[in-house]
Scaffold this motif. Structure first.
Motif, PDB file in Angstrom:
ATOM      1  N   PHE A  17     -13.589  12.004 -64.583  1.00  0.00           N
ATOM      2  CA  PHE A  17     -12.765  10.586 -64.852  1.00  0.00           C
ATOM      3  C   PHE A  17     -11.687  11.158 -64.785  1.00  0.00           C
ATOM      4  CE2 PHE A  17     -17.610  10.457 -67.304  1.00  0.00           C
ATOM      5  CZ  PHE A  17     -17.031   8.943 -67.462  1.00  0.00           C
ATOM      6  N   GLU A  18     -11.104  12.208 -64.865  1.00  0.00           N
ATOM      7  CA  GLU A  18      -9.561  12.444 -64.760  1.00  0.00           C
ATOM      8  C   GLU A  18      -9.048  11.861 -63.176  1.00  0.00           C
ATOM      9  OE1 GLU A  18      -6.710  15.727 -66.057  1.00  0.00           O
ATOM     10  OE2 GLU A  18      -8.093  16.452 -64.646  1.00  0.00           O
ATOM     11  N   ARG A  19      -9.919  11.869 -62.222  1.00  0.00           N
ATOM     12  CA  ARG A  19      -9.328  12.074 -60.954  1.00  0.00           C
ATOM     13  C   ARG A  19      -9.814  10.394 -60.395  1.00  0.00           C
ATOM     14  NH1 ARG A  19      -7.147  11.122 -56.890  1.00  0.00           N
ATOM     15  NH2 ARG A  19      -6.642  11.986 -54.877  1.00  0.00           N
ATOM     16  N   PHE A  20     -11.094   9.988 -60.957  1.00  0.00           N
ATOM     17  CA  PHE A  20     -11.031   8.563 -60.252  1.00  0.00           C
ATOM     18  C   PHE A  20     -10.120   7.209 -60.960  1.00  0.00           C
ATOM     19  CE2 PHE A  20     -14.015  11.138 -57.841  1.00  0.00           C
ATOM     20  CZ  PHE A  20     -14.117  10.733 -56.391  1.00  0.00           C
ATOM     21  N   LEU A  21     -10.256   7.605 -62.114  1.00  0.00           N
ATOM     22  CA  LEU A  21      -9.792   6.982 -63.360  1.00  0.00           C
ATOM     23  C   LEU A  21      -8.790   7.096 -64.005  1.00  0.00           C
ATOM     24  CD1 LEU A  21     -13.217   6.903 -64.375  1.00  0.00           C
ATOM     25  CD2 LEU A  21     -11.806   4.403 -64.992  1.00  0.00           C
ATOM     26  N   LEU A  22      -8.214   8.079 -64.847  1.00  0.00           N
ATOM     27  CA  LEU A  22      -7.036   7.979 -65.148  1.00  0.00           C
ATOM     28  C   LEU A  22      -6.162   8.163 -64.874  1.00  0.00           C
ATOM     29  CD1 LEU A  22      -8.301  10.714 -68.280  1.00  0.00           C
ATOM     30  CD2 LEU A  22      -8.195   8.392 -67.897  1.00  0.00           C
ATOM     31  N   GLN A  23      -6.387   9.434 -63.173  1.00  0.00           N
ATOM     32  CA  GLN A  23      -5.179   9.370 -62.164  1.00  0.00           C
ATOM     33  C   GLN A  23      -4.537   9.116 -61.341  1.00  0.00           C
ATOM     34  OE1 GLN A  23      -4.783  13.599 -59.915  1.00  0.00           O
ATOM     35  NE2 GLN A  23      -6.003  14.648 -61.428  1.00  0.00           N
ATOM     36  N   GLU A  24      -5.581   7.451 -61.330  1.00  0.00           N
ATOM     37  CA  GLU A  24      -5.431   6.189 -60.319  1.00  0.00           C
ATOM     38  C   GLU A  24      -4.904   4.980 -61.639  1.00  0.00           C
ATOM     39  OE1 GLU A  24      -5.658   6.108 -57.491  1.00  0.00           O
ATOM     40  OE2 GLU A  24      -6.123   8.028 -57.054  1.00  0.00           O
ATOM     41  N   LEU A  25      -5.274   5.128 -62.924  1.00  0.00           N
ATOM     42  CA  LEU A  25      -5.248   3.690 -63.654  1.00  0.00           C
ATOM     43  C   LEU A  25      -4.619   4.056 -64.775  1.00  0.00           C
ATOM     44  CD1 LEU A  25      -8.743   2.249 -63.351  1.00  0.00           C
ATOM     45  CD2 LEU A  25      -7.082   1.337 -61.830  1.00  0.00           C
ATOM     46  N   ALA A  26      -3.929   4.662 -65.224  1.00  0.00           N
ATOM     47  CA  ALA A  26      -3.695   5.436 -66.034  1.00  0.00           C
ATOM     48  C   ALA A  26      -1.749   5.903 -65.705  1.00  0.00           C
ATOM     49  CB  ALA A  26      -3.718   6.015 -67.247  1.00  0.00           C
ATOM     50  N   GLU A  31     -11.883  -5.334 -67.388  1.00  0.00           N
ATOM     51  CA  GLU A  31     -12.002  -6.104 -66.598  1.00  0.00           C
ATOM     52  C   GLU A  31     -12.611  -4.789 -65.821  1.00  0.00           C
ATOM     53  OE1 GLU A  31      -7.802  -3.561 -65.033  1.00  0.00           O
ATOM     54  OE2 GLU A  31      -6.906  -4.501 -67.049  1.00  0.00           O
ATOM     55  N   PRO A  32     -13.231  -5.813 -64.747  1.00  0.00           N
ATOM     56  CA  PRO A  32     -14.597  -5.447 -64.035  1.00  0.00           C
ATOM     57  C   PRO A  32     -14.640  -4.233 -62.665  1.00  0.00           C
ATOM     58  CG  PRO A  32     -13.780  -7.539 -63.898  1.00  0.00           C
ATOM     59  CD  PRO A  32     -12.911  -7.249 -64.814  1.00  0.00           C
ATOM     60  N   ALA A  33     -13.473  -4.245 -62.382  1.00  0.00           N
ATOM     61  CA  ALA A  33     -13.179  -2.750 -61.756  1.00  0.00           C
ATOM     62  C   ALA A  33     -13.509  -1.440 -62.833  1.00  0.00           C
ATOM     63  CB  ALA A  33     -11.890  -3.083 -61.362  1.00  0.00           C
ATOM     64  N   VAL A  34     -12.185  -1.634 -63.815  1.00  0.00           N
ATOM     65  CA  VAL A  34     -12.848  -0.685 -63.974  1.00  0.00           C
ATOM     66  C   VAL A  34     -13.659   0.036 -65.569  1.00  0.00           C
ATOM     67  CG1 VAL A  34     -11.294   0.135 -66.797  1.00  0.00           C
ATOM     68  CG2 VAL A  34     -10.268  -0.834 -64.813  1.00  0.00           C
ATOM     69  N   ALA A  35     -14.273  -1.137 -66.142  1.00  0.00           N
ATOM     70  CA  ALA A  35     -15.535  -0.724 -66.008  1.00  0.00           C
ATOM     71  C   ALA A  35     -16.702  -0.270 -65.126  1.00  0.00           C
ATOM     72  CB  ALA A  35     -16.403  -2.412 -66.495  1.00  0.00           C
ATOM     73  N   ARG A  36     -16.621  -0.946 -63.559  1.00  0.00           N
ATOM     74  CA  ARG A  36     -17.502   0.190 -62.475  1.00  0.00           C
ATOM     75  C   ARG A  36     -17.298   1.280 -62.716  1.00  0.00           C
ATOM     76  NH1 ARG A  36     -16.377  -5.339 -60.139  1.00  0.00           N
ATOM     77  NH2 ARG A  36     -14.978  -4.375 -58.874  1.00  0.00           N
ATOM     78  N   LEU A  37     -15.905   1.660 -62.692  1.00  0.00           N
ATOM     79  CA  LEU A  37     -16.074   2.748 -62.920  1.00  0.00           C
ATOM     80  C   LEU A  37     -16.547   4.233 -64.057  1.00  0.00           C
ATOM     81  CD1 LEU A  37     -12.210   3.036 -60.895  1.00  0.00           C
ATOM     82  CD2 LEU A  37     -14.827   3.865 -59.988  1.00  0.00           C
ATOM     83  N   VAL A  38     -16.067   3.377 -64.649  1.00  0.00           N
ATOM     84  CA  VAL A  38     -16.521   3.959 -66.009  1.00  0.00           C
ATOM     85  C   VAL A  38     -17.589   3.973 -66.249  1.00  0.00           C
ATOM     86  CG1 VAL A  38     -16.241   3.944 -68.794  1.00  0.00           C
ATOM     87  CG2 VAL A  38     -14.490   3.115 -67.408  1.00  0.00           C
ATOM     88  N   ILE A  39     -18.583   2.775 -65.657  1.00  0.00           N
ATOM     89  CA  ILE A  39     -20.574   2.857 -65.843  1.00  0.00           C
ATOM     90  C   ILE A  39     -21.101   4.413 -64.516  1.00  0.00           C
ATOM     91  CG2 ILE A  39     -22.256   1.260 -65.668  1.00  0.00           C
ATOM     92  CD1 ILE A  39     -20.957  -0.745 -67.087  1.00  0.00           C
ATOM     93  N   GLY A  79     -13.847   4.463 -49.168  1.00  0.00           N
ATOM     94  CA  GLY A  79     -12.522   5.345 -50.151  1.00  0.00           C
ATOM     95  C   GLY A  79     -13.699   6.861 -50.953  1.00  0.00           C
ATOM     96  N   PRO A  80     -12.963   7.649 -51.318  1.00  0.00           N
ATOM     97  CA  PRO A  80     -13.826   8.755 -51.411  1.00  0.00           C
ATOM     98  C   PRO A  80     -14.899   8.487 -52.370  1.00  0.00           C
ATOM     99  CG  PRO A  80     -11.246   8.806 -52.010  1.00  0.00           C
ATOM    100  CD  PRO A  80     -11.574   6.873 -51.573  1.00  0.00           C
ATOM    101  N   VAL A  81     -14.963   7.223 -52.851  1.00  0.00           N
ATOM    102  CA  VAL A  81     -16.137   7.462 -53.409  1.00  0.00           C
ATOM    103  C   VAL A  81     -17.455   6.861 -52.624  1.00  0.00           C
ATOM    104  CG1 VAL A  81     -16.093   6.297 -56.111  1.00  0.00           C
ATOM    105  CG2 VAL A  81     -15.972   4.867 -54.142  1.00  0.00           C
ATOM    106  N   GLY A  82     -17.062   7.005 -51.278  1.00  0.00           N
ATOM    107  CA  GLY A  82     -18.069   7.089 -49.992  1.00  0.00           C
ATOM    108  C   GLY A  82     -18.733   7.936 -50.244  1.00  0.00           C
ATOM    109  N   GLU A  83     -18.083   9.242 -50.168  1.00  0.00           N
ATOM    110  CA  GLU A  83     -18.463  10.773 -50.238  1.00  0.00           C
ATOM    111  C   GLU A  83     -19.710  10.876 -51.178  1.00  0.00           C
ATOM    112  OE1 GLU A  83     -16.070  14.043 -48.409  1.00  0.00           O
ATOM    113  OE2 GLU A  83     -14.287  12.852 -49.877  1.00  0.00           O
ATOM    114  N   TYR A  84     -19.715  10.141 -52.189  1.00  0.00           N
ATOM    115  CA  TYR A  84     -20.633   9.791 -53.435  1.00  0.00           C
ATOM    116  C   TYR A  84     -22.751  10.574 -52.680  1.00  0.00           C
ATOM    117  CZ  TYR A  84     -22.502   9.329 -58.362  1.00  0.00           C
ATOM    118  OH  TYR A  84     -23.194  10.340 -59.525  1.00  0.00           O
ATOM    119  N   ASN A  85     -22.729   9.674 -51.202  1.00  0.00           N
ATOM    120  CA  ASN A  85     -24.077   9.678 -51.663  1.00  0.00           C
ATOM    121  C   ASN A  85     -24.668   9.682 -49.833  1.00  0.00           C
ATOM    122  OD1 ASN A  85     -26.843   9.230 -51.847  1.00  0.00           O
ATOM    123  ND2 ASN A  85     -25.936   7.369 -51.530  1.00  0.00           N
TER     124      ASN A  85
END
Length: 424
Positions: free
Chosen positions: A61-70, A132-140, A369-375
């Protein structure tokens, strides 16, 4: 594990914060029975310390949301990005996975402070931008990622406690003995040309799509999982000593590892270790903690085969995801309570090994992007499992969900369902 593809508007907005908070609280609740010493141990490279799971999910959460969006967010500790990154090389280097158990510090208390720090900032972000859909997607995505680690908290601590000669218990909820099941029955599966893969706009991981057509030959599926008693018959019939039953890699693994029974079984084949400590082996409960190699060898010994993931998915679509999940708090497979003339135990109890290699579906492209490494980078040399287990959150599973592990892996709650080809 894989990455989010879609999320509906109903999954964003005012309910998102409560869902986030409930998920975060559940992870900590699962660790409540553990001592700080329990939470620091790593017994093999596949196992991570419990406190690492708590920290890594916060890092996500810190790396993919807070550091990017806050913009005003202050990182809790500058070196945590190195310690708790798992495998995202596009974001930088990380501490080696097999050495996580060497980290006596940060301690559990500091990691809980880290979680509180991240949670407070996430609550502000969700209140301000959760619609915001983009934020909600990352939170989920982060919520579902944490649910995967909740399952790992349970499977990993079972390996930690099961490696202790005292066989200490995680909790006191000993499973009751199941009733004897009916003899195996085989039901005709869906055949012909059908589409598999996720069919909808709700949350799903990228490896569940794209939807595509497959040709399925006539076949049958067993109406329940294989039991401990049935697997014990395989052992007593010399299953672990007969190379004709095993794939070449499986036979090499059996010889090199000295396997002669499932993980956590006692040498007497009458006891096993559970998260409730040592218990009498229930012959009517589903066998679990077997590798793909063991599942495939058992199927060959029995005169059957494992189902493909397409066969499994089409059968599972006809039922809702009901079963023995993490939510029940037992964390141990249960026997089939009642045969109802249909396929049972498709969901929960144990992940079911399939005969399908873990590979991309036709037309699959990893996200940018980095989330492409997830799977995407893991789609090689692993086998697909389906259905969830007694350690999986119930709202995390669905018919199209694809889990995957290396064929020798058996510390997960993994078991066996048989299938057979029909003429035609």
């Amino acid at each position: 594990m894989s990455v989010i593809q879609s999320v509906t508007a109903s999954e964003s907005g005012k309910d998102l914060l409560s869902r986030f908070q409930a998920t975060r609280a559940q992870s900590e609740q699962l660790c409540k029975p553990l001592s700080p010493e329990d939470m620091t141990v790593q017994t093999m490279p596949d196992v991570s310390p419990s406190k690492w799971h708590l920290a890594h999910t916060s890092w996500f959460f810190e790396r993919f949301l807070l550091q990017e969006l806050a913009p005003d967010y202050r990182v809790f500790h500058p070196r945590f990005d190195y310690l708790f990154n798992s495998y995202y090389f596009t974001l930088g280097q990380m501490f080696q996975r097999p050495r996580r158990g060497l980290l006596s510090r940060p301690g559990v208390s500091e990691i809980l402070d880290y979680r509180a720090h991240v949670d407070a900032a996430m609550a502000t972000l969700i209140r301000e931008r959760g619609d915001e859909p983009a934020v909600a997607r990352l939170v989920i995505l982060g919520i579902n990622h944490e649910q995967q680690h909740q399952e790992l908290i349970l499977t990993d601590i079972k390996h930690v406690l099961g490696s202790n000669p005292l066989w200490p218990a995680y909790h006191d909820k000993a499973p009751s003995t199941a009733s004897p099941p009916e003899a195996l029955q085989f039901h005709a599966g869906v055949d012909g040309i059908h589409s598999i893969g996720y069919q909808g706009d709700d949350f799903h991981f990228d490896n569940e799509g794209p939807g595509h057509q497959v040709l399925i030959r006539p076949h049958t599926l067993a109406h329940r999982l294989i039991t401990n008693g049935e697997y014990r018959d395989f052992i007593r019939d010399g299953g672990y000593q007969d190379p004709a039953l095993w794939l070449s890699d499986g036979w090499s693994t059996v010889q090199n590892e000295g396997w002669n029974r499932p993980l956590y079984w006692g040498e007497d084949l009458e006891t096993l270790f559970t998260l409730a400590g040592p218990q009498p082996l229930d012959p009517h409960a589903p066998v679990c903690h077997v590798s793909f190699y063991e599942a495939e060898a058992f199927a060959r010994w029995a005169g059957y085969r494992l189902a493909t993931e397409a066969e499994w998915e089409l059968a599972a679509r006809q039922q809702s995801p009901q079963g023995n999940f993490q939510d029940d708090g037992l964390f141990q497979p249960r026997g089939l309570e009642k045969d109802r003339g249909k396929l049972g135990q498709l969901y929960g109890d144990v992940w079911e090994w399939t005969a399908s290699p873990y590979a991309p579906y036709p037309g699959y492209e990893p996200p940018k992007g980095p989330v492409g490494e997830y799977n995407g980078k893991f789609m090689c040399n692993q086998m697909v499992l389906r259905g969830g287990s007694c350690a999986t959150p119930q709202d995390h599973i669905r018919a199209s969900y694809r889990n995957f592990f290396y064929p020798h892996s058996r510390w997960q709650f993994s078991g066996i369902r048989l299938a057979k080809d029909l003429p035609g």
